[in-house]
Structure formats: C-alpha cells, structure tokens
Design a protein around this motif. Structure first.
Motif, PDB file in Angstrom:
ATOM      1  N   GLY A 100      96.632  24.071  61.563  1.00 13.60           N
ATOM      2  CA  GLY A 100      95.102  24.265  61.329  1.00 13.60           C
ATOM      3  C   GLY A 100      94.499  23.087  60.221  1.00 13.60           C
ATOM      4  O   GLY A 100      95.051  23.129  59.306  1.00 13.60           O
ATOM      5  N   ALA A 101      93.410  22.239  60.578  1.00 16.51           N
ATOM      6  CA  ALA A 101      92.653  20.441  59.971  1.00 16.51           C
ATOM      7  C   ALA A 101      92.676  21.929  58.740  1.00 16.51           C
ATOM      8  O   ALA A 101      92.473  21.169  57.712  1.00 16.51           O
ATOM      9  CB  ALA A 101      91.644  20.459  60.525  1.00 16.51           C
ATOM     10  N   LYS A 102      91.377  22.888  58.992  1.00 15.97           N
ATOM     11  CA  LYS A 102      91.335  23.978  57.460  1.00 15.97           C
ATOM     12  C   LYS A 102      92.072  23.747  56.834  1.00 15.97           C
ATOM     13  O   LYS A 102      92.065  23.500  55.171  1.00 15.97           O
ATOM     14  CB  LYS A 102      90.780  25.037  58.570  1.00 15.97           C
ATOM     15  N   ILE A 105      92.540  20.441  54.997  1.00 14.66           N
ATOM     16  CA  ILE A 105      91.552  20.335  54.265  1.00 14.66           C
ATOM     17  C   ILE A 105      91.514  21.283  52.871  1.00 14.66           C
ATOM     18  O   ILE A 105      91.137  20.620  51.877  1.00 14.66           O
ATOM     19  CB  ILE A 105      90.209  20.584  54.871  1.00 14.66           C
ATOM     20  N   TYR A 126      80.495  21.044  57.205  1.00 11.29           N
ATOM     21  CA  TYR A 126      81.974  22.659  57.232  1.00 11.29           C
ATOM     22  C   TYR A 126      82.377  23.226  55.574  1.00 11.29           C
ATOM     23  O   TYR A 126      82.070  22.229  54.731  1.00 11.29           O
ATOM     24  CB  TYR A 126      83.196  21.454  57.587  1.00 11.29           C
ATOM     25  N   TYR A 129      84.983  22.132  52.490  1.00 12.45           N
ATOM     26  CA  TYR A 129      84.765  20.926  51.757  1.00 12.45           C
ATOM     27  C   TYR A 129      84.498  21.533  50.237  1.00 12.45           C
ATOM     28  O   TYR A 129      85.453  20.893  49.176  1.00 12.45           O
ATOM     29  CB  TYR A 129      84.333  20.428  51.948  1.00 12.45           C
ATOM     30  N   ASN A 170      82.944  13.610  57.575  1.00  9.50           N
ATOM     31  CA  ASN A 170      83.173  14.280  58.749  1.00  9.50           C
ATOM     32  C   ASN A 170      82.164  13.987  60.243  1.00  9.50           C
ATOM     33  O   ASN A 170      80.953  14.302  60.032  1.00  9.50           O
ATOM     34  CB  ASN A 170      83.165  15.662  59.489  1.00  9.50           C
ATOM     35  N   ASN A 174      80.187  18.510  62.019  1.00  8.79           N
ATOM     36  CA  ASN A 174      79.388  20.217  62.084  1.00  8.79           C
ATOM     37  C   ASN A 174      78.700  20.287  60.893  1.00  8.79           C
ATOM     38  O   ASN A 174      78.740  19.791  59.661  1.00  8.79           O
ATOM     39  CB  ASN A 174      80.591  20.660  62.099  1.00  8.79           C
ATOM     40  N   ASP A 202      86.942  14.055  58.154  1.00  9.80           N
ATOM     41  CA  ASP A 202      87.317  15.087  58.807  1.00  9.80           C
ATOM     42  C   ASP A 202      87.792  14.930  60.449  1.00  9.80           C
ATOM     43  O   ASP A 202      86.303  14.824  60.911  1.00  9.80           O
ATOM     44  CB  ASP A 202      86.714  16.311  58.810  1.00  9.80           C
ATOM     45  N   SER A 204      87.724  16.548  62.919  1.00  3.09           N
ATOM     46  CA  SER A 204      88.318  17.425  64.387  1.00  3.09           C
ATOM     47  C   SER A 204      87.664  17.341  65.623  1.00  3.09           C
ATOM     48  O   SER A 204      87.682  18.121  66.471  1.00  3.09           O
ATOM     49  CB  SER A 204      87.741  19.185  63.563  1.00  3.09           C
ATOM     50  N   TYR A 205      86.569  16.760  65.749  1.00  2.10           N
ATOM     51  CA  TYR A 205      85.435  16.854  67.013  1.00  2.10           C
ATOM     52  C   TYR A 205      85.837  15.368  67.876  1.00  2.10           C
ATOM     53  O   TYR A 205      84.638  15.602  68.538  1.00  2.10           O
ATOM     54  CB  TYR A 205      84.364  17.170  67.060  1.00  2.10           C
ATOM     55  N   SER A 233      92.522  17.796  64.919  1.00  2.00           N
ATOM     56  CA  SER A 233      92.674  19.988  64.978  1.00  2.00           C
ATOM     57  C   SER A 233      92.739  20.000  66.742  1.00  2.00           C
ATOM     58  O   SER A 233      92.230  18.996  67.174  1.00  2.00           O
ATOM     59  CB  SER A 233      91.176  20.319  65.088  1.00  2.00           C
ATOM     60  N   SER A 235      92.470  22.382  67.626  1.00  2.00           N
ATOM     61  CA  SER A 235      91.853  23.743  68.074  1.00  2.00           C
ATOM     62  C   SER A 235      91.060  23.736  68.864  1.00  2.00           C
ATOM     63  O   SER A 235      90.406  24.515  70.184  1.00  2.00           O
ATOM     64  CB  SER A 235      90.656  24.179  66.943  1.00  2.00           C
ATOM     65  N   LYS A 236      89.959  22.446  68.776  1.00  2.00           N
ATOM     66  CA  LYS A 236      88.289  22.385  69.861  1.00  2.00           C
ATOM     67  C   LYS A 236      89.045  21.421  71.296  1.00  2.00           C
ATOM     68  O   LYS A 236      88.447  21.748  71.728  1.00  2.00           O
ATOM     69  CB  LYS A 236      87.755  21.659  68.846  1.00  2.00           C
ATOM     70  N   TYR A 326      77.557  21.665  69.176  1.00  2.00           N
ATOM     71  CA  TYR A 326      76.422  22.361  68.104  1.00  2.00           C
ATOM     72  C   TYR A 326      75.065  21.132  68.733  1.00  2.00           C
ATOM     73  O   TYR A 326      75.222  19.705  69.146  1.00  2.00           O
ATOM     74  CB  TYR A 326      76.864  21.955  67.097  1.00  2.00           C
TER      75      TYR A 326
HETATM   76  C1  LIG Z   1      84.472  20.099  60.672  1.00  5.19           C
HETATM   77  C2  LIG Z   1      85.576  21.281  60.698  1.00  5.19           C
HETATM   78  N1  LIG Z   1      86.775  20.638  60.788  1.00  5.19           N
HETATM   79  C3  LIG Z   1      87.983  21.743  60.629  1.00  5.19           C
HETATM   80  C4  LIG Z   1      87.992  22.599  61.774  1.00  5.19           C
HETATM   81  C5  LIG Z   1      88.747  24.417  61.267  1.00  5.19           C
HETATM   82  O1  LIG Z   1      89.782  23.225  62.502  1.00  5.19           O
HETATM   83  P1  LIG Z   1      90.937  24.354  62.313  1.00  5.19           P
HETATM   84  O2  LIG Z   1      90.561  25.172  63.628  1.00  5.19           O
HETATM   85  O3  LIG Z   1      92.072  22.943  63.598  1.00  5.19           O
HETATM   86  O4  LIG Z   1      91.281  24.783  61.369  1.00  5.19           O
HETATM   87  C6  LIG Z   1      86.212  23.488  61.346  1.00  5.19           C
HETATM   88  C7  LIG Z   1      86.549  24.405  62.622  1.00  5.19           C
HETATM   89  O5  LIG Z   1      85.184  25.121  63.028  1.00  5.19           O
HETATM   90  C8  LIG Z   1      85.690  22.011  61.707  1.00  5.19           C
HETATM   91  O6  LIG Z   1      84.419  22.679  62.441  1.00  5.19           O
END
Ligand SMILES: Cc1ncc(COP(=O)(O)O)c(C=O)c1O
Length: 385
Positions: A100-102, A105, A126, A129, A170, A174, A202, A204-205, A233, A235-236, A326
């Motif tokens: 996951g990106a989290k 990061i 987010y 960070y 980012n 978000n 970042d 991710s979106y 990511s 994930s999304k 969002y």
């Molecule tokens: C800006 C941002 N970066 C990273 C992530 C996390 O992504 P991942 O599920 O790949 O860890 C999120 C998840 O909400 C996010 O909002």
C-alpha cells in the motif's frame, strides 16, 4: 509502561467523542449513512478476482517476496507508466512494490530523515505525512497551508528558509479534491531542485478523475527523477484497499533507501497479490485507458453531481471536484460541531480538523456509498439540517 517520547509527539486522537456518539446512534437503531471514509464501496473488477483466484492456488506464490517486489510486478508498473504517462522507467532501479502507498509514505522518512530534520507537509493533508512518516522518524513537520484562492496549493517561496530535507505533496488531493496542472508540477520540481529537498509526490488518486480530466505524473516533468519519488496505490484504482498493494517510482537512491528500510521491517507484498495487481495494471490499453476505471469514474461522477448540487443549493461553499471521491465543504462553523449535527440526522462526515489546523470550518464528504444513499443523505440535509 511508558510510551516512547516519539509516540508522545503524535497529536491526540480527536475523533473519540464523535465515534462514541456514532456508536450510541447505532445502538439507538439510527440508520447511519456514512459519507466519511475513503474506502470504495464498489467491487474489485472481475479480472482482478479471477487472477487472484488463479495466483493464490499456485503454491510458489506463497513464499517471501523480495523487499523491492517481484520483477514481473515491477515490469508491469513500468509498462503502465509508459501507457498512462509516456514515462520511461527501469524496473530494476526506479520501481518498488509497496504494501500500500501508506507503507511507503511512512517508511521513506525512516530512510532519509534524521532527528530534527524538517519536513514540509500540506495543511490540510493525509495525516500519515506528518505523523506516521515525519514524527515517527523524529523529524519535525512544518505545515504549509493550502490556500483555497490558489487552488489549494501551498506558496512554496514562503518555505525556502525552513531548509527542509523533505516535502510531501499530493494531487489529486485528499481532502480538498484539488488537482495540479503541469505548470505547477514544474514549479514543485524546480523548488525541490533549487532547495535540495526530497520530493515525495503522492499520486494515489491519479485514476479517480472526471469530466475528461487526466491527472499527470510528477515523473513527466524534466528533472523530476533527480529529486522525486512518486507513490501510487492500487487501492482506489481497483477497489482493493484490503489487498494492500501499491508502488513507488522515481529517483534510484530514494528507491534504494526505501528498499533498505523495508528489508529490515517487512518483505514485499504477497506474491499472489502482486501477480493479480499485475493483471490489473496490464488491463489498461495502449493509450493508457481502462474500461473498468472509466465505468467506475462515471459512477463516482453521478454521485458527485447529486451531492455537489444539493450542497450548493443549500448555500455551502464547495469546489466541484475534478478528481478523488471527496468533496471539501465550507460548513461555515466549527467542523466538529457541524459533524455532530450531521450525526443527529444520521449522516457521518469527517471534520476538517482531522486533516490539520488550517480549515477548522470545513468537512470532508466521501462519495464511496451508492447514489441512493447519497440521495437519502441529501434529503435529510435539505429537510432536517
Ligand atoms: C492521499 C492518500 N495517500 C495514500 C493513501 C493510502 O493508500 P494505500 O491504501 O495504498 O495505502 C490514502 C488512503 O486513503 C490517501 O488518501
């Protein structure tokens, strides 16, 4: 047992009271509509599920993965970057698989931040960070307000004197849903090069976009690979938040540093997840489009329109998002108070204070619920708020 000093520097958890109120409402049988979390309600695409089913049945796919991830997953990332952004990468030097990106990061600071190093962090942003990444690496977050009049971009020149070692940015963003164009990305890269700041971008979106908008990659900017790492990511993009798979690309020293930290902490994501995610990335066509993503974004766009039109007709300030799931809404009063009054009508939103100090009068609505739920939430707001 005493928590470490580093842990004590984390900000207090401010949602406890709100969560208690939520549990109480549920107990009372209130039908809560949650527009608060960023966890997609839509299912993963069938091709991902199929691939996962096949890969999980292969006994070889249950061994440890390399800290940098499997070579074929990294090659899939390289191909995807070529199709999606026309950027060339080397799978050996420029790419790492992440849980996951989290995770990436959080771990990038462990590799590059020494105690007391300053890290530029957007406000709002987010929380990982500032917290999981900077503070838990003994760094010092320096908050950069995102100015609504400047499209929610920080004024970078105000932060030259901070002599920061690292910076997080980012877009698509978000929680504000703001996007950045290539001119701004060039500004960011120039700032990082001129001031010797590691740029953690970042993205991710990048795939959740509407109305024909396509989010760029920082790697499209000339010179970015000298200073930047970009996080992505799955994930999304593929609705697989629980699968825990993402990746980072960019400067080889940054990738190496992250790999070295990961070698001491974890291994790569499960091989079967990497192989299924490879199938998902491979589903993009040669022009960088995906049928699954297009369909998903058309669903989000419809939901966005319902919520955006209601909020505007009720007089709330809110930019119309071109990306992310969002809406960043000026609720005109303390965001925690507003969230509580929303709870009273059975709608859960996230107070802006959860993303930083700067926007105390904003709340984040998430559209990761079916359109019918969003319509019901809108009716309640119109009738009862
Ligand atoms: C800006 C941002 N970066 C990273 C992530 C996390 O992504 P991942 O599920 O790949 O860890 C999120 C998840 O909400 C996010 O909002």
């Amino acid at each position: 047992m005493e928590l470490s000093e580093r842990m004590k520097k984390l900000p207090p958890y401010i949602f406890a009271e709100l969560e208690k109120a939520m549990i109480q409402k549920k107990k009372e049988g209130v039908d809560l509509i949650s527009l608060s979390i960023g966890d997609p309600d839509l299912p993963p695409p069938e091709f991902f599920i199929q691939a996962l089913r096949d890969e999980v049945l292969n006994p070889d796919n249950h061994k440890y993965s390399f800290s940098q991830g499997e070579r074929d997953f990294r090659e899939a990332v390289v191909d995807w970057y070529g199709k999606r952004f026309s950027v060339e990468l080397d799978p050996e030097e420029d790419v790492i698989a992440l849980i996951g990106a989290k995770e990436g990061i959080a771990n990038i600071s462990r590799a590059f931040i020494d105690p007391g190093d300053r890290v530029l962090v957007p406000d709002p942003s987010y929380p990982v960070y500032a917290n999981g990444s900077t503070i838990l690496s003994d760094g010092v977050p320096v908050f950069m307000p995102l100015d609504a009049d400047n499209g929610f971009k920080p004024c970078l020149d105000d932060f030259v004197d901070q002599k920061a070692k690292m910076m997080f940015l980012n877009y698509p963003n978000n929680p504000t849903a703001a996007v950045a164009d290539m001119d701004y990305l060039r500004e960011i890269v120039d700032f990082a090069l001129e001031n010797d700041v590691i740029l953690c971008y970042d993205n991710s979106y990048s795939e959740i976009t509407f109305d024909g908008y396509r989010a760029p990659s920082i790697m499209e900017v000339e010179g970015a690979k000298d200073v930047a790492i970009e996080f992505h990511s799955c994930s999304k993009t593929f609705n697989i938040t629980g699968g825990r798979i993402g990746f980072a690309v960019g400067n080889p020293r940054l990738i190496q540093g992250l790999t070295k930290v990961k070698a001491q902490i974890d291994s790569g994501p499960p091989i079967y997840i990497q192989r299924a995610a490879k199938t998902a990335l491979d589903s993009y066509n040669g022009d960088g489009y995906s049928e699954h993503v297009d369909l998903m974004n058309s669903i989000y766009a419809e939901r966005r329109d319902v919520l955006y039109n209601t909020l505007r007709s009720m007089g709330y300030g809110c930019p119309k998002p071109k990306a992310t799931f969002y809406l960043w809404v000026d609720c005109g009063r303390d965001s925690m108070e507003f969230a509580k009054s929303m709870l009273d009508i059975g709608v859960v939103v996230t107070p802006g204070i959860g993303f930083g100090e700067h926007y105390r009068n904003h709340v984040r609505f998430s559209i990761t619920r079916p359109k019918e739920d969003i319509e019901r939430a809108c009716r309640r707001m119109e009738e009862e708020l």
